[in-house]
Design an enzyme around this catalytic site. Sequence first.
Site, PDB file in Angstrom:
ATOM      1  N   HIS A 198      -5.024   5.565  -2.017  1.00  0.00           N
ATOM      2  CA  HIS A 198      -5.453   5.712  -0.689  1.00  0.00           C
ATOM      3  C   HIS A 198      -4.330   5.872   0.457  1.00  0.00           C
ATOM      4  O   HIS A 198      -5.350   5.592   0.888  1.00  0.00           O
ATOM      5  CB  HIS A 198      -6.041   4.018   0.123  1.00  0.00           C
ATOM      6  CG  HIS A 198      -7.103   3.393   0.260  1.00  0.00           C
ATOM      7  ND1 HIS A 198      -8.287   4.385   0.208  1.00  0.00           N
ATOM      8  CD2 HIS A 198      -7.424   3.060   1.010  1.00  0.00           C
ATOM      9  CE1 HIS A 198      -9.151   3.808   1.243  1.00  0.00           C
ATOM     10  NE2 HIS A 198      -8.789   2.801   1.482  1.00  0.00           N
TER      11      HIS A 198
ATOM     12  N   ASN B 238     -10.507   0.109   7.151  1.00  0.00           N
ATOM     13  CA  ASN B 238     -12.051  -0.056   7.766  1.00  0.00           C
ATOM     14  C   ASN B 238     -11.647   0.276   9.264  1.00  0.00           C
ATOM     15  O   ASN B 238     -12.615   0.050   9.481  1.00  0.00           O
ATOM     16  CB  ASN B 238     -12.131  -1.041   7.354  1.00  0.00           C
ATOM     17  CG  ASN B 238     -11.868  -1.409   5.259  1.00  0.00           C
ATOM     18  OD1 ASN B 238     -11.824   0.136   5.321  1.00  0.00           O
ATOM     19  ND2 ASN B 238     -12.963  -1.606   4.829  1.00  0.00           N
TER      20      ASN B 238
ATOM     21  N   TYR C 196       1.153  -1.529   0.067  1.00  0.00           N
ATOM     22  CA  TYR C 196      -0.131   0.102  -0.060  1.00  0.00           C
ATOM     23  C   TYR C 196       0.571   1.375  -0.009  1.00  0.00           C
ATOM     24  O   TYR C 196       0.232   2.618   0.340  1.00  0.00           O
ATOM     25  CB  TYR C 196      -0.992  -0.254   0.945  1.00  0.00           C
ATOM     26  CG  TYR C 196      -1.969  -1.376   1.119  1.00  0.00           C
ATOM     27  CD1 TYR C 196      -3.185  -0.798   0.562  1.00  0.00           C
ATOM     28  CD2 TYR C 196      -1.746  -2.083   2.272  1.00  0.00           C
ATOM     29  CE1 TYR C 196      -3.879  -2.467   0.305  1.00  0.00           C
ATOM     30  CE2 TYR C 196      -2.838  -2.548   2.245  1.00  0.00           C
ATOM     31  CZ  TYR C 196      -3.765  -3.015   1.423  1.00  0.00           C
ATOM     32  OH  TYR C 196      -4.465  -4.156   1.390  1.00  0.00           O
TER      33      TYR C 196
END
Length: 197
Positions: free
Chosen positions: A30, A77, A25
Amino acid sequence: MFGKKTFGGSVEVLIVGLGNPDRKYENTRHNCGWLAIDYLAEKLGARVSRIKFKSFVGECTVGGRRALLMKPTTYMNNSGQAVTEAMSFYKIKPENVIVIFDDVSLPVGKMRIRRGGSDGGQKGMRSIIYLSGSDAFPRVKIGIGGKPNPDWDLADWVLSRFSDDERKTLETMFENTCGAVELMAKGEIDAAMARYN
């Protein structure tokens, strides 16, 4: 500098950049929140390297107030787990928690400051609002651009990397993010919105 306790008093403000911890990531759209925290830390001479509250953290002074920079490692999340743990420990109200995250509805290089409100579909923000029971978190939304093609999967798009040109644009925006966060830490959210929105 951060090996020793260099600040008196307790943390007054949390500055949280949302992102994901795995190497895959790194530098993705994001992870704009993490990138912004890294930029802020470098500018303020802080090291965001200690592990606490399920996050990488570092202390510094922002806008004359003692701040904790946070990069939650819970995955996007579940960001609320890290944020509410730190809020509870330092007894910090939502109004003193500044959250920085990516927004697909804004072009790269644009940012939006908000005093509070809904999660706008951002799942990290949703987790923070849900677990804290409040939506009164000041926030900085960083534009990552919309999908270049409607057929693209949104998850694939937000996990893609910025082009070299976009990275240059982001540098300017992260500079603006620093200015905005400084004002917001002092409680001058209207001034930050007027200057940077």
